[in-house]
Design a protein around this motif. Structure first.
Motif, PDB file in Angstrom:
ATOM      1  N   ARG A   1       3.821 -81.773 -20.444  1.00 44.42           N
ATOM      2  CA  ARG A   1       3.384 -82.660 -19.366  1.00 44.42           C
ATOM      3  C   ARG A   1       4.505 -83.567 -18.887  1.00 44.42           C
ATOM      4  NH1 ARG A   1      -1.931 -82.567 -22.828  1.00 44.42           N
ATOM      5  NH2 ARG A   1      -3.054 -80.966 -21.653  1.00 44.42           N
ATOM      6  N   THR A   2       5.479 -83.836 -19.746  1.00 40.71           N
ATOM      7  CA  THR A   2       6.658 -84.561 -19.290  1.00 40.71           C
ATOM      8  C   THR A   2       7.466 -83.693 -18.333  1.00 40.71           C
ATOM      9  OG1 THR A   2       6.771 -85.872 -21.321  1.00 40.71           O
ATOM     10  CG2 THR A   2       8.798 -85.684 -20.030  1.00 40.71           C
ATOM     11  N   ALA A   3       7.588 -82.403 -18.667  1.00 38.75           N
ATOM     12  CA  ALA A   3       8.294 -81.479 -17.775  1.00 38.75           C
ATOM     13  C   ALA A   3       7.600 -81.377 -16.419  1.00 38.75           C
ATOM     14  CB  ALA A   3       8.394 -80.099 -18.424  1.00 38.75           C
ATOM     15  N   ALA A   4       6.286 -81.512 -16.411  1.00 41.11           N
ATOM     16  CA  ALA A   4       5.511 -81.363 -15.179  1.00 41.11           C
ATOM     17  C   ALA A   4       5.683 -82.529 -14.212  1.00 41.11           C
ATOM     18  CB  ALA A   4       4.030 -81.202 -15.515  1.00 41.11           C
ATOM     19  N   VAL A   5       6.336 -83.590 -14.650  1.00 42.70           N
ATOM     20  CA  VAL A   5       6.562 -84.735 -13.758  1.00 42.70           C
ATOM     21  C   VAL A   5       7.318 -84.293 -12.511  1.00 42.70           C
ATOM     22  CG1 VAL A   5       7.803 -86.920 -13.541  1.00 42.70           C
ATOM     23  CG2 VAL A   5       6.431 -86.475 -15.577  1.00 42.70           C
ATOM     24  N   ASP A   6       8.198 -83.324 -12.655  1.00 44.45           N
ATOM     25  CA  ASP A   6       8.987 -82.839 -11.526  1.00 44.45           C
ATOM     26  C   ASP A   6       8.291 -81.728 -10.755  1.00 44.45           C
ATOM     27  OD1 ASP A   6      11.111 -84.569 -12.147  1.00 44.45           O
ATOM     28  OD2 ASP A   6      11.910 -83.159 -13.620  1.00 44.45           O
ATOM     29  N   ASN A   7       7.065 -81.406 -11.127  1.00 42.49           N
ATOM     30  CA  ASN A   7       6.305 -80.345 -10.468  1.00 42.49           C
ATOM     31  C   ASN A   7       5.272 -80.976  -9.523  1.00 42.49           C
ATOM     32  OD1 ASN A   7       4.674 -78.211  -9.705  1.00 42.49           O
ATOM     33  ND2 ASN A   7       4.328 -77.439 -11.772  1.00 42.49           N
ATOM     34  N   PRO A   8       5.484 -80.898  -8.230  1.00 44.68           N
ATOM     35  CA  PRO A   8       4.573 -81.575  -7.295  1.00 44.68           C
ATOM     36  C   PRO A   8       3.183 -80.941  -7.224  1.00 44.68           C
ATOM     37  CG  PRO A   8       6.143 -80.231  -6.083  1.00 44.68           C
ATOM     38  CD  PRO A   8       6.573 -80.208  -7.521  1.00 44.68           C
ATOM     39  N   TYR A   9       3.000 -79.765  -7.813  1.00 43.39           N
ATOM     40  CA  TYR A   9       1.716 -79.069  -7.756  1.00 43.39           C
ATOM     41  C   TYR A   9       0.869 -79.312  -8.999  1.00 43.39           C
ATOM     42  CZ  TYR A   9       4.363 -76.641  -4.175  1.00 43.39           C
ATOM     43  OH  TYR A   9       5.137 -76.352  -3.076  1.00 43.39           O
ATOM     44  N   ALA A  10       1.447 -79.902 -10.036  1.00 39.65           N
ATOM     45  CA  ALA A  10       0.758 -80.061 -11.313  1.00 39.65           C
ATOM     46  C   ALA A  10      -0.400 -81.044 -11.202  1.00 39.65           C
ATOM     47  CB  ALA A  10       1.731 -80.510 -12.392  1.00 39.65           C
ATOM     48  N   GLN A  11      -1.386 -80.826 -12.036  1.00 42.18           N
ATOM     49  CA  GLN A  11      -2.583 -81.667 -12.040  1.00 42.18           C
ATOM     50  C   GLN A  11      -2.475 -82.807 -13.046  1.00 42.18           C
ATOM     51  OE1 GLN A  11      -6.194 -79.406 -12.608  1.00 42.18           O
ATOM     52  NE2 GLN A  11      -7.386 -81.183 -13.227  1.00 42.18           N
ATOM     53  N   LEU A  12      -1.836 -82.546 -14.178  1.00 41.25           N
ATOM     54  CA  LEU A  12      -1.768 -83.511 -15.272  1.00 41.25           C
ATOM     55  C   LEU A  12      -0.312 -83.660 -15.692  1.00 41.25           C
ATOM     56  CD1 LEU A  12      -4.029 -85.061 -16.754  1.00 41.25           C
ATOM     57  CD2 LEU A  12      -3.955 -83.311 -18.530  1.00 41.25           C
ATOM     58  N   THR A  13       0.257 -84.845 -15.527  1.00 45.52           N
ATOM     59  CA  THR A  13       1.679 -85.024 -15.802  1.00 45.52           C
ATOM     60  C   THR A  13       1.935 -86.321 -16.556  1.00 45.52           C
ATOM     61  OG1 THR A  13       2.153 -86.233 -13.756  1.00 45.52           O
ATOM     62  CG2 THR A  13       2.224 -83.823 -13.642  1.00 45.52           C
ATOM     63  N   GLY A  14       3.146 -86.420 -17.095  1.00 50.55           N
ATOM     64  CA  GLY A  14       3.604 -87.669 -17.681  1.00 50.55           C
ATOM     65  C   GLY A  14       3.038 -87.957 -19.046  1.00 50.55           C
ATOM     66  N   ASP A  15       2.875 -89.224 -19.319  1.00 52.72           N
ATOM     67  CA  ASP A  15       2.464 -89.692 -20.641  1.00 52.72           C
ATOM     68  C   ASP A  15       0.952 -89.558 -20.801  1.00 52.72           C
ATOM     69  OD1 ASP A  15       2.432 -90.797 -23.125  1.00 52.72           O
ATOM     70  OD2 ASP A  15       2.702 -92.869 -22.451  1.00 52.72           O
ATOM     71  N   VAL A  16       0.521 -88.384 -21.244  1.00 55.02           N
ATOM     72  CA  VAL A  16      -0.907 -88.124 -21.460  1.00 55.02           C
ATOM     73  C   VAL A  16      -1.207 -88.315 -22.941  1.00 55.02           C
ATOM     74  CG1 VAL A  16      -2.741 -86.401 -21.316  1.00 55.02           C
ATOM     75  CG2 VAL A  16      -0.973 -86.496 -19.546  1.00 55.02           C
ATOM     76  N   PRO A  17      -2.119 -89.200 -23.308  1.00 48.03           N
ATOM     77  CA  PRO A  17      -2.392 -89.450 -24.732  1.00 48.03           C
ATOM     78  C   PRO A  17      -2.967 -88.225 -25.429  1.00 48.03           C
ATOM     79  CG  PRO A  17      -4.046 -90.519 -23.355  1.00 48.03           C
ATOM     80  CD  PRO A  17      -2.987 -90.014 -22.424  1.00 48.03           C
ATOM     81  N   ALA A  18      -2.703 -88.131 -26.730  1.00 46.57           N
ATOM     82  CA  ALA A  18      -3.258 -87.028 -27.525  1.00 46.57           C
ATOM     83  C   ALA A  18      -4.777 -87.065 -27.513  1.00 46.57           C
ATOM     84  CB  ALA A  18      -2.731 -87.091 -28.958  1.00 46.57           C
ATOM     85  N   GLY A  19      -5.354 -88.267 -27.486  1.00 47.19           N
ATOM     86  CA  GLY A  19      -6.800 -88.410 -27.367  1.00 47.19           C
ATOM     87  C   GLY A  19      -7.558 -88.147 -28.657  1.00 47.19           C
ATOM     88  N   ASP A  20      -8.868 -88.125 -28.534  1.00 45.98           N
ATOM     89  CA  ASP A  20      -9.730 -87.888 -29.687  1.00 45.98           C
ATOM     90  C   ASP A  20      -9.903 -86.394 -29.917  1.00 45.98           C
ATOM     91  OD1 ASP A  20     -10.152 -90.659 -29.934  1.00 45.98           O
ATOM     92  OD2 ASP A  20     -11.797 -90.585 -28.476  1.00 45.98           O
ATOM     93  N   HIS A  21     -10.407 -86.071 -31.123  1.00 46.92           N
ATOM     94  CA  HIS A  21     -10.682 -84.674 -31.417  1.00 46.92           C
ATOM     95  C   HIS A  21     -11.791 -84.157 -30.495  1.00 46.92           C
ATOM     96  CE1 HIS A  21      -8.643 -85.347 -35.415  1.00 46.92           C
ATOM     97  NE2 HIS A  21      -8.126 -84.201 -35.007  1.00 46.92           N
ATOM     98  N   LEU A  22     -11.519 -83.045 -29.827  1.00 46.33           N
ATOM     99  CA  LEU A  22     -12.528 -82.384 -29.007  1.00 46.33           C
ATOM    100  C   LEU A  22     -13.306 -81.400 -29.872  1.00 46.33           C
ATOM    101  CD1 LEU A  22     -13.619 -82.265 -26.138  1.00 46.33           C
ATOM    102  CD2 LEU A  22     -11.945 -80.481 -25.640  1.00 46.33           C
ATOM    103  N   VAL A  23     -12.575 -80.507 -30.511  1.00 43.06           N
ATOM    104  CA  VAL A  23     -13.086 -79.665 -31.596  1.00 43.06           C
ATOM    105  C   VAL A  23     -11.968 -79.625 -32.625  1.00 43.06           C
ATOM    106  CG1 VAL A  23     -13.940 -77.401 -32.289  1.00 43.06           C
ATOM    107  CG2 VAL A  23     -14.428 -78.237 -29.988  1.00 43.06           C
TER     108      VAL A  23
END
Length: 350
Positions: free
Chosen positions: A167-189
């Protein structure tokens, strides 16, 4: 074998929801852009092939509506696969190899937002033993992740690092949906957290293929397809080693990926754990730039994400940022079906 290249690539800006757009509305700007890059008109394309899923649209033969965006009159030579667009590209490559076409338009699209993707994807499973249990796509990916952790191939911290890097690499991608500092978050499964999983979103992509001198006339630096192959694992998850991907390795071998090193790899790994499996199966070391676009963890429009990996790899060759790239696409649970292509620039071919 004819020399065939990707000469143009276009994609939509991937978004969480596109309620105001039909599939045709989503697709038409992408088609206009990719054709505009070559100067070709729709009636000058020798073959058209698309990839999509009726299950996402919720109606049979939904792909026929998308043809309104292509323009099917006067009649065109056209086909469709109920798969990711990467497999539509493979069919178009075969068509050009037969000599029946010199150019091909390949497109794919997916609107994941209208339904619950985790449930829709259960329809891919074995209808007698697995599908009646309704194990969703995230739960199955979590089984694979846990198998990797138990085998000592990774841990939760390493998986979080994979998500962060993509997602850090996607910062330079103007088409990406989710970029930058995205937290690991809670367990989904468990052991997968939200940061280990792909975003749900809508998007479309298209490429133009051309053979030989036609490709050179249409593109300053074509991305030549030096090899392409796809293979499949056993249907039953219970007879597979989920920590490995023999089908991806075999496809890569037949595509010629192991003949010389690649400098770039675009891997269709919607879950962080799947990048671990693919890196091992494809022999990709730290010297290879993996998913400089951000990969499927940054944007994962179902039925288009695999074609986008091929397009992103080709685009880097077009721009002179890569000489030899590997592109990978997958479909089905836990990397069940895998396609691998090796792309090279003109200088590498010479």
């Amino acid at each position: 074998m004819r020399d065939v290249a990707i000469v143009a690539f276009a994609q939509s800006v991937h978004r969480r929801r596109t309620d105001e757009l039909s599939e045709v509305d989503l697709l038409m700007p992408v088609l206009h852009e990719v054709l505009g890059a070559t100067g070709l008109k729709a009636n000058e394309i020798g073959f058209t092939c698309s990839g999509s899923a009726d299950y996402l649209a919720g109606r049979a033969f939904s792909f026929t509506m998308a043809l309104d965006g292509v323009g099917a009159h006067p009649p065109i030579s056209e086909s469709h696969v109920e798969m990711d667009g990467a497999w539509a590209l493979y069919e178009a490559w075969v068509k050009i190899q037969t000599g029946e076409a010199d150019t091909a338009l390949v497109y794919s699209y997916g609107k994941s937002s209208p339904g619950r993707v985790r449930d829709v994807l259960t329809r891919q499973l074995d209808p007698y033993y697995l599908a009646p249990l309704w194990p969703d796509s995230v739960a199955l990916a979590a089984l694979q992740a846990q198998a990797l952790i138990d085998a000592g191939d990774t841990d939760e911290g390493a998986l979080a690092e994979i998500g962060a890097r993509n997602r850090t690499a996607a910062v330079d991608n103007p088409y990406a949906q989710l970029t930058g500092d995205v937290p690991a978050g809670d367990h989904l499964v468990h052991p997968l957290r939200t940061g280990d999983c792909p975003p749900i979103g809508d998007g479309a992509a298209a490429v133009v293929l051309a053979a030989g001198d036609t490709a050179r006339a249409l593109c300053e630096r074509p991305a030549w397809i030096r090899g392409i192959d796809h293979r499949i694992e056993a249907h039953s998850l219970g007879v597979r080693d989920l920590t490995d991907s023999p089908s991806a390795r075999l496809a890569a071998e037949h595509a010629g990926a192991f003949e010389r090193p690649v400098d770039t790899a675009e891997l269709h790994a919607p879950f962080t754990s799947q990048e671990v499996v693919l890196r091992k199966a494809l022999g990709l070391g730290d010297e290879v730039s993996v998913n400089p676009s951000g990969g499927a963890l940054a944007a994962n429009p179902i039925m288009a994400a695999g074609l986008i990996r091929l397009g992103e790899a080709a685009a880097r060759i077009h721009r002179g940022e890569s000489d030899r790239a590997l592109a990978h696409a997958t479909s089905g649970p836990c990397l069940q079906q895998n396609l691998v292509a090796v792309l090279e620039g003109e200088s590498a071919h010479a």
